[in-house]
Write an enzyme that holds these catalytic residues in place. Structure first.
Site, PDB file in Angstrom:
ATOM      1  N   ASP A 189       0.817  -1.208   0.000  1.00  0.00           N
ATOM      2  CA  ASP A 189       0.000   0.000   0.000  1.00  0.00           C
ATOM      3  C   ASP A 189       0.856   1.266   0.000  1.00  0.00           C
ATOM      4  O   ASP A 189       0.520   2.255  -0.656  1.00  0.00           O
ATOM      5  CB  ASP A 189      -0.933   0.010   1.212  1.00  0.00           C
ATOM      6  CG  ASP A 189      -2.143  -0.900   1.025  1.00  0.00           C
ATOM      7  OD1 ASP A 189      -2.248  -1.534  -0.052  1.00  0.00           O
ATOM      8  OD2 ASP A 189      -2.977  -0.976   1.946  1.00  0.00           O
ATOM      9  N   ASP A 196      -1.259  16.920  19.793  1.00  0.00           N
ATOM     10  CA  ASP A 196      -0.016  16.498  19.148  1.00  0.00           C
ATOM     11  C   ASP A 196      -0.087  16.703  17.638  1.00  0.00           C
ATOM     12  O   ASP A 196       0.943  16.835  16.976  1.00  0.00           O
ATOM     13  CB  ASP A 196       0.260  15.020  19.428  1.00  0.00           C
ATOM     14  CG  ASP A 196       0.747  14.777  20.856  1.00  0.00           C
ATOM     15  OD1 ASP A 196       0.936  15.768  21.589  1.00  0.00           O
ATOM     16  OD2 ASP A 196       0.919  13.601  21.224  1.00  0.00           O
ATOM     17  N   THR A 214      -8.669   4.143   7.041  1.00  0.00           N
ATOM     18  CA  THR A 214      -8.187   2.913   7.683  1.00  0.00           C
ATOM     19  C   THR A 214      -6.709   3.011   8.044  1.00  0.00           C
ATOM     20  O   THR A 214      -6.104   2.017   8.445  1.00  0.00           O
ATOM     21  CB  THR A 214      -8.407   1.704   6.762  1.00  0.00           C
ATOM     22  OG1 THR A 214      -7.866   2.004   5.464  1.00  0.00           O
ATOM     23  CG2 THR A 214      -9.885   1.384   6.616  1.00  0.00           C
ATOM     24  N   TYR A 243      -3.734   6.129   9.552  1.00  0.00           N
ATOM     25  CA  TYR A 243      -3.387   6.838  10.785  1.00  0.00           C
ATOM     26  C   TYR A 243      -4.633   7.383  11.474  1.00  0.00           C
ATOM     27  O   TYR A 243      -4.744   7.378  12.703  1.00  0.00           O
ATOM     28  CB  TYR A 243      -2.414   7.966  10.439  1.00  0.00           C
ATOM     29  CG  TYR A 243      -1.794   8.686  11.623  1.00  0.00           C
ATOM     30  CD1 TYR A 243      -1.851   8.161  12.915  1.00  0.00           C
ATOM     31  CD2 TYR A 243      -1.115   9.880  11.428  1.00  0.00           C
ATOM     32  CE1 TYR A 243      -1.267   8.827  13.989  1.00  0.00           C
ATOM     33  CE2 TYR A 243      -0.526  10.554  12.494  1.00  0.00           C
ATOM     34  CZ  TYR A 243      -0.606  10.029  13.765  1.00  0.00           C
ATOM     35  OH  TYR A 243      -0.038  10.689  14.823  1.00  0.00           O
ATOM     36  N   SER A 244      -5.592   7.838  10.687  1.00  0.00           N
ATOM     37  CA  SER A 244      -6.828   8.378  11.261  1.00  0.00           C
ATOM     38  C   SER A 244      -7.518   7.348  12.146  1.00  0.00           C
ATOM     39  O   SER A 244      -8.012   7.677  13.229  1.00  0.00           O
ATOM     40  CB  SER A 244      -7.770   8.834  10.146  1.00  0.00           C
ATOM     41  OG  SER A 244      -9.000   9.298  10.665  1.00  0.00           O
ATOM     42  N   SER A 261      -6.095   4.853  13.739  1.00  0.00           N
ATOM     43  CA  SER A 261      -5.278   4.675  14.936  1.00  0.00           C
ATOM     44  C   SER A 261      -5.516   5.786  15.957  1.00  0.00           C
ATOM     45  O   SER A 261      -5.373   5.576  17.164  1.00  0.00           O
ATOM     46  CB  SER A 261      -3.791   4.638  14.569  1.00  0.00           C
ATOM     47  OG  SER A 261      -3.519   3.558  13.681  1.00  0.00           O
TER      48      SER A 261
END
Length: 286
Positions: free
Chosen positions: A68, A172, A183, A185-186, A188
């Site tokens: 990916d 942060d 699906t 970093y968002s 997470s």
């Protein structure tokens, strides 16, 4: 399809063995195929990994060998040409690269027989402004992340939608993602999972210093502005805008990034019958 171009991640395809195998198979069927290596060491200010001026005009499909991450960078490089991409995953099952190394030849047969569909995936365009002057611009398929520059301190953000003030908070970072990037970093950071064909933008804070700050979903037609504000908390006010985890643009107090839907989409070729839900179920079990 008769004309193909291969972008291979040489770290995952050592010696370009898979790329050579793919090219050999296509040529044995009377097709044209060109190979270009893609590695973090080959780049300049005009492209991320692949110089699109080297892609012949007759190319109808870009085969991306890696995963990916490789496909994300290839998408950013070829978006101006609007060439559809097929991801061939040399690792685990991906959200974007749907063909595994054991299914390459059947997938190529489908391509040569024109048995496939093309999905259009929305991209983001981000422009960074310093003292009112645009100093940088790039595109992203997954997300644009504005985060702190360095391990210490936090950033004060002021957020605007269509130039109207929305809110301000210390965190942060902030993630502005597409449905494709929902699906990543968002997710997470606590953001929602959105079906990838949906045209929306998701604003997700990263470790906000308040309990009432949540992800917000906006229509694709909206404009999102994020300004680095002077904060009272510990921190130097230095931030960085990251495009798909690759291109990084330094930002300081008073700088602003304006994010809109890109005028061009990424075109992803779909061959297998694996649905987004099936990939999601598999990933959630990992």
């Amino acid at each position: 399809m008769d004309n193909f171009y291969i972008i291979a991640n040489s770290e995952k395809d050592e010696g370009l063995k898979v790329a050579s195998r793919v090219a050999g198979y296509l040529k044995s069927k009377g097709k044209n195929c060109y190979i270009r290596s893609s590695s973090p060491g080959i780049r300049d200010s005009l492209h991320h990994y692949t110089d699109i001026s080297q892609i012949p005009k007759e190319v109808e499909c870009v085969l991306v060998l890696g995963g990916d991450g490789t496909l994300l960078q290839a998408a950013r490089d070829v978006v101006s040409r609007q060439i559809p991409l097929l991801g061939i995953n040399l690792g685990t099952l991906g959200y974007l690269a749907e063909i595994d190394s054991n299914s390459i030849e059947p997938a190529l047969n489908h391509l040569m027989a024109d048995e496939y569909t093309v999905e259009k995936r929305m991209m983001l365009n981000g422009k960074v402004y310093h003292r009112g002057k645009m100093v940088a611009e790039d595109v992203a398929l997954n997300d644009i992340v504005i985060g702190r520059d360095g391990p210490m301190g936090v950033i004060r953000f002021r957020n605007y939608i269509n130039q109207e003030f929305l809110n301000a908070y210390t965190a942060d970072g902030i993630i502005i993602s597409t449905a494709t990037g929902s699906t990543g970093y968002s997710l997470s950071a606590g953001g929602p999972i959105v079906s990838p064909e949906t045209n929306i933008m998701i604003m997700t804070p990263v470790s906000p210093h308040t309990l009432n700050t949540r992800s917000i979903i906006f229509p694709a037609e909206d404009e999102i502005g994020v300004e680095i504000a002077q904060g009272t908390h510990r921190g130097n006010g230095k931030a960085v805008a990251s495009f798909d985890g690759d291109t990084n643009i330094a930002m300081n107090v008073g700088d602003r990034i304006v994010i809109r839907r890109s005028v061009k989409d990424t075109r992803i070729i779909k061959i297998s019958n694996i649905s987004f839900l099936e990939v999601l179920r598999t990933k959630m079990r990992d």
